[in-house]
Design a protein around this motif. Sequence first.
Motif, mmCIF file in Angstrom:
data_model
loop_
_atom_site.group_PDB
_atom_site.id
_atom_site.type_symbol
_atom_site.label_atom_id
_atom_site.label_comp_id
_atom_site.label_asym_id
_atom_site.label_seq_id
_atom_site.Cartn_x
_atom_site.Cartn_y
_atom_site.Cartn_z
ATOM 1 N N MET A 84 64.209 50.523 31.197
ATOM 2 C CA MET A 84 64.199 50.180 32.614
ATOM 3 C C MET A 84 62.981 50.794 33.315
ATOM 4 N N ARG A 85 62.654 52.059 32.999
ATOM 5 C CA ARG A 85 61.464 52.696 33.584
ATOM 6 C C ARG A 85 60.202 51.942 33.172
ATOM 7 N N PHE A 86 60.137 51.565 31.897
ATOM 8 C CA PHE A 86 58.988 50.821 31.393
ATOM 9 C C PHE A 86 58.841 49.495 32.137
ATOM 10 N N LEU A 87 59.941 48.747 32.279
ATOM 11 C CA LEU A 87 59.889 47.457 32.964
ATOM 12 C C LEU A 87 59.467 47.616 34.421
ATOM 13 N N LEU A 88 59.995 48.637 35.079
ATOM 14 C CA LEU A 88 59.617 48.880 36.480
ATOM 15 C C LEU A 88 58.123 49.176 36.607
ATOM 16 N N LYS A 89 57.587 49.995 35.706
ATOM 17 C CA LYS A 89 56.153 50.304 35.730
ATOM 18 C C LYS A 89 55.317 49.048 35.497
ATOM 19 N N ARG A 90 55.723 48.227 34.540
ATOM 20 C CA ARG A 90 54.983 47.005 34.235
ATOM 21 C C ARG A 90 55.030 46.036 35.418
ATOM 22 N N MET A 91 56.171 45.947 36.079
ATOM 23 C CA MET A 91 56.297 45.047 37.218
ATOM 24 C C MET A 91 55.494 45.553 38.414
ATOM 25 N N GLU A 92 55.447 46.866 38.609
ATOM 26 C CA GLU A 92 54.653 47.432 39.709
ATOM 27 C C GLU A 92 53.167 47.174 39.499
ATOM 28 N N ALA A 93 52.723 47.234 38.256
ATOM 29 C CA ALA A 93 51.300 47.056 37.946
ATOM 30 C C ALA A 93 50.915 45.590 37.770
ATOM 31 N N ALA A 94 51.897 44.699 37.770
ATOM 32 C CA ALA A 94 51.639 43.289 37.476
ATOM 33 C C ALA A 94 50.876 42.593 38.590
ATOM 34 N N GLU A 95 49.976 41.735 38.181
ATOM 35 C CA GLU A 95 49.287 40.849 39.106
ATOM 36 C C GLU A 95 49.610 39.428 38.652
ATOM 37 N N ILE A 96 50.436 38.758 39.441
ATOM 38 C CA ILE A 96 50.916 37.430 39.065
ATOM 39 C C ILE A 96 49.808 36.403 39.294
ATOM 40 N N VAL A 97 49.526 35.628 38.243
ATOM 41 C CA VAL A 97 48.506 34.588 38.306
ATOM 42 C C VAL A 97 49.176 33.272 37.908
ATOM 43 N N ASP A 98 49.189 32.327 38.836
ATOM 44 C CA ASP A 98 49.788 31.025 38.568
ATOM 45 C C ASP A 98 48.725 30.107 37.964
ATOM 46 N N PRO A 99 48.896 29.695 36.703
ATOM 47 C CA PRO A 99 47.897 28.840 36.052
ATOM 48 C C PRO A 99 47.702 27.503 36.779
ATOM 49 N N LEU A 100 48.732 27.026 37.459
ATOM 50 C CA LEU A 100 48.622 25.744 38.146
ATOM 51 C C LEU A 100 47.680 25.810 39.351
ATOM 52 N N GLN A 101 47.408 27.015 39.837
ATOM 53 C CA GLN A 101 46.524 27.197 40.988
ATOM 54 C C GLN A 101 45.052 27.357 40.580
ATOM 55 N N GLN A 102 44.771 27.272 39.296
ATOM 56 C CA GLN A 102 43.400 27.446 38.793
ATOM 57 C C GLN A 102 42.508 26.316 39.308
ATOM 58 N N PRO A 103 41.440 26.650 40.061
ATOM 59 C CA PRO A 103 40.574 25.597 40.594
ATOM 60 C C PRO A 103 39.636 24.983 39.534
ATOM 61 N N ASN A 104 39.194 25.756 38.548
ATOM 62 C CA ASN A 104 38.272 25.268 37.508
ATOM 63 C C ASN A 104 39.050 24.878 36.263
ATOM 64 N N LYS A 105 39.697 23.736 36.289
ATOM 65 C CA LYS A 105 40.538 23.328 35.171
ATOM 66 C C LYS A 105 39.740 22.817 33.970
ATOM 67 N N HIS A 106 38.425 22.731 34.094
ATOM 68 C CA HIS A 106 37.598 22.288 32.969
ATOM 69 C C HIS A 106 37.136 23.464 32.104
ATOM 70 N N LYS A 107 37.408 24.704 32.565
ATOM 71 C CA LYS A 107 37.069 25.907 31.800
ATOM 72 C C LYS A 107 38.341 26.648 31.416
ATOM 73 N N ILE A 108 38.229 27.490 30.399
ATOM 74 C CA ILE A 108 39.384 28.254 29.919
ATOM 75 C C ILE A 108 39.475 29.570 30.676
ATOM 76 N N PHE A 109 40.614 29.752 31.343
ATOM 77 C CA PHE A 109 40.928 30.994 32.031
ATOM 78 C C PHE A 109 42.370 31.361 31.711
ATOM 79 N N PHE A 110 42.848 32.446 32.312
ATOM 80 C CA PHE A 110 44.226 32.905 32.121
ATOM 81 C C PHE A 110 45.195 31.755 32.424
ATOM 82 N N GLY A 111 46.162 31.559 31.536
ATOM 83 C CA GLY A 111 47.189 30.540 31.725
ATOM 84 C C GLY A 111 46.871 29.201 31.095
#
Length: 184
Positions: free
Chosen positions: A87-114
């Motif tokens: 539980m402590r590990f999950l909380l730390k990971r969630m606090e440090a997380a930066e959520i990136v939605d792949p569907l919001q990627q503007p440059n869909k012709h290049k490879i990025f996260f997601g």
Amino acid sequence: MSKAFVKESDADFEEEDEVPDPSPKGVKNYITPRGFKALQDELRQLRRVERPKIVEIVSWAAGNGDRSENGDYIYGKKRLREIDRRMRFLLKRMEAAEIVDPLQQPNKHKIFFGATVTYADEEDNERTVRIVGVDEADLERGEVSWVSPIARALLKAEVGDLVEVRTPRGPQEIEVVAIVYEER
């Protein structure tokens, strides 16, 4: 005196048994919305279902008398420590997380996260991988961490590009066949 003759208590191991952070130091913990939800679901399961059940078992076992030879009590306490550590590990990971939605990627012709990428190796074998966060990588489902060698090689490439990947057998050249951004 040799450590072999020193009695160690469970308290000596609590801090040492901390689960290491899987992300490289100084790097953001990127994660997809689906991956973040999976972390939340696991934390909720541990907090609301598993931990209360084990607490009930431990309190029942403690009421039975001698705790030093009570397997339910000893195992229950150990399991509680494991749950609390996770539980402590999950909380730390969630606090440090930066959520990136792949569907919001503007440059869909290049490879990025997601991105879901299909590539061909030197023997023309095609393979498809999805580039995801460290916490959600699962090779069996074709999901690789964005810090993995294959993902690092593919980042910012476009369809038709040849990129070099470092493998245990040495450098290998692969060609990007397709790039798709979708929610899985």
